[in-house]
Motif scaffolding. Structure first.
Motif, PDB file in Angstrom:
ATOM      1  N   ASP A   1      25.865  75.749  71.032  1.00 29.67           N
ATOM      2  CA  ASP A   1      26.750  75.097  71.803  1.00 29.67           C
ATOM      3  C   ASP A   1      27.805  74.590  70.850  1.00 29.67           C
ATOM      4  OD1 ASP A   1      28.172  73.721  73.695  1.00 29.67           O
ATOM      5  OD2 ASP A   1      26.830  72.235  74.009  1.00 29.67           O
ATOM      6  N   ASP A   2      28.461  75.487  70.281  1.00 27.41           N
ATOM      7  CA  ASP A   2      29.666  75.241  69.317  1.00 27.41           C
ATOM      8  C   ASP A   2      30.829  74.920  69.576  1.00 27.41           C
ATOM      9  OD1 ASP A   2      27.553  76.113  67.667  1.00 27.41           O
ATOM     10  OD2 ASP A   2      28.177  77.993  67.419  1.00 27.41           O
ATOM     11  N   PRO A   3      31.563  74.063  69.003  1.00 29.84           N
ATOM     12  CA  PRO A   3      33.172  73.520  69.319  1.00 29.84           C
ATOM     13  C   PRO A   3      33.804  74.819  68.831  1.00 29.84           C
ATOM     14  CG  PRO A   3      32.191  72.629  67.054  1.00 29.84           C
ATOM     15  CD  PRO A   3      31.031  73.193  67.579  1.00 29.84           C
TER      16      PRO A   3
ATOM     17  N   PRO B   1      38.541  70.042  69.458  1.00 29.78           N
ATOM     18  CA  PRO B   1      37.918  71.110  70.163  1.00 29.78           C
ATOM     19  C   PRO B   1      38.743  71.541  71.523  1.00 29.78           C
ATOM     20  CG  PRO B   1      36.482  69.502  70.252  1.00 29.78           C
ATOM     21  CD  PRO B   1      37.654  68.960  69.528  1.00 29.78           C
TER      22      PRO B   1
ATOM     23  N   THR C   1      37.807  75.811  68.050  1.00 32.48           N
ATOM     24  CA  THR C   1      39.241  75.113  67.523  1.00 32.48           C
ATOM     25  C   THR C   1      40.218  76.081  67.499  1.00 32.48           C
ATOM     26  OG1 THR C   1      38.491  75.335  65.362  1.00 32.48           O
ATOM     27  CG2 THR C   1      38.016  73.300  66.419  1.00 32.48           C
TER      28      THR C   1
ATOM     29  N   ARG D   1      34.086  75.131  74.189  1.00 33.28           N
ATOM     30  CA  ARG D   1      32.708  75.109  73.635  1.00 33.28           C
ATOM     31  C   ARG D   1      32.142  76.637  73.773  1.00 33.28           C
ATOM     32  NH1 ARG D   1      31.075  70.828  70.816  1.00 33.28           N
ATOM     33  NH2 ARG D   1      29.150  71.509  70.771  1.00 33.28           N
TER      34      ARG D   1
ATOM     35  N   SER E   1      40.492  72.083  79.083  1.00 27.55           N
ATOM     36  CA  SER E   1      41.439  71.483  78.636  1.00 27.55           C
ATOM     37  C   SER E   1      42.513  71.508  79.427  1.00 27.55           C
ATOM     38  CB  SER E   1      41.556  71.897  77.173  1.00 27.55           C
ATOM     39  OG  SER E   1      42.229  73.229  77.130  1.00 27.55           O
TER      40      SER E   1
ATOM     41  N   PHE F   1      34.935  79.401  66.050  1.00 25.06           N
ATOM     42  CA  PHE F   1      33.798  78.541  66.511  1.00 25.06           C
ATOM     43  C   PHE F   1      32.903  78.455  65.142  1.00 25.06           C
ATOM     44  CE2 PHE F   1      31.914  82.483  67.978  1.00 25.06           C
ATOM     45  CZ  PHE F   1      30.422  82.310  67.675  1.00 25.06           C
TER      46      PHE F   1
ATOM     47  N   GLN G   1      29.191  78.786  73.849  1.00 23.54           N
ATOM     48  CA  GLN G   1      27.610  78.516  74.538  1.00 23.54           C
ATOM     49  C   GLN G   1      27.146  79.781  74.572  1.00 23.54           C
ATOM     50  OE1 GLN G   1      28.531  76.260  77.990  1.00 23.54           O
ATOM     51  NE2 GLN G   1      28.531  74.236  76.752  1.00 23.54           N
TER      52      GLN G   1
ATOM     53  N   THR H   1      24.649  72.199  65.972  1.00 24.86           N
ATOM     54  CA  THR H   1      25.293  72.736  67.260  1.00 24.86           C
ATOM     55  C   THR H   1      24.476  73.978  67.641  1.00 24.86           C
ATOM     56  OG1 THR H   1      26.774  74.053  66.136  1.00 24.86           O
ATOM     57  CG2 THR H   1      27.522  71.941  66.592  1.00 24.86           C
TER      58      THR H   1
END
Length: 189
Positions: free
Chosen positions: A85-87, A98, A89, A101, A126, A43, A103, A57
């Motif tokens: 509120d970060d992506p 992403p 991966t 998230r 997803s 993240f 959070q 973010t």
């Protein structure tokens, strides 16, 4: 008269066999347990510094009296509260698609050393995963790796518990950091 003595003797024999069975049964050492599921995510946190609104973010929402909301406080950032509120991966590239998230919040909680306390969720939506994984714990930032608790989840991770090992994978001053999160679930449903 002989039958009166047989009942207590029989009771004692059964009792001792039960006790012996309890002590003779194999016990699993908690450290020898194997995870039922393992996952690795990254993240990416970009803290708002007063100039990067479009890319930020995370933001400082609480600061000590001597601090402000755009620059982290001196003294190991003590007293700052940051929400994010970060992506998330699957690899360490910020520009990768992403999968969810991260959070939550972190609180810089010590004057003497650089450390924080974390409470956050990985929220997935997803095709690979749905639901969330919840985390909480102390994060001694100066250690190469740190363990925090996986305290639950929803959806694909319903009631999962385990340990997440955090490692700072990249750090760019007071603006950006990337964490590698190695999750080991020990309770899976």
């Amino acid at each position: 008269m002989g039958s009166k003595h047989q009942i207590p003797t029989l009771f004692l024999i059964v009792f001792f066999l039960l006790i012996l069975g309890c002590f003779a049964s194999p016990r699993k050492n908690i450290r020898s347990r194997r995870p039922c599921k393992e996952m690795v995510f990254y993240f990416h946190d970009i803290i708002f510094n007063g100039k990067n609104f479009k890319n930020a973010t995370s933001a400082i929402v609480g600061a000590p009296a001597w601090g402000n909301h755009t620059i982290l406080a001196n003294n190991n950032h003590f007293g700052n509260v940051v929400v994010f509120d970060d992506p998330i991966t699957l690899d360490n590239n910020l520009h990768s698609p992403p999968v969810g998230r991260a959070q939550g919040l972190y609180i810089y909680d010590k004057k003497e050393i650089f450390t924080s306390w974390l409470a956050f969720s990985f929220v997935f939506n997803s095709t690979a995963h749905t639901g969330s994984i919840n985390f909480a714990g102390a994060d001694p930032l100066m250690n190469k790796t740190r363990d925090i608790s996986v305290i639950g989840g929803t959806g694909d991770f319903f009631m999962s518990r385990g340990v997440a090992t955090l490692m700072t994978d990249a750090f760019e001053g007071e603006v950006y950091f990337r964490l590698r999160v190695d999750i080991k679930f020990y309770e899976c449903w």
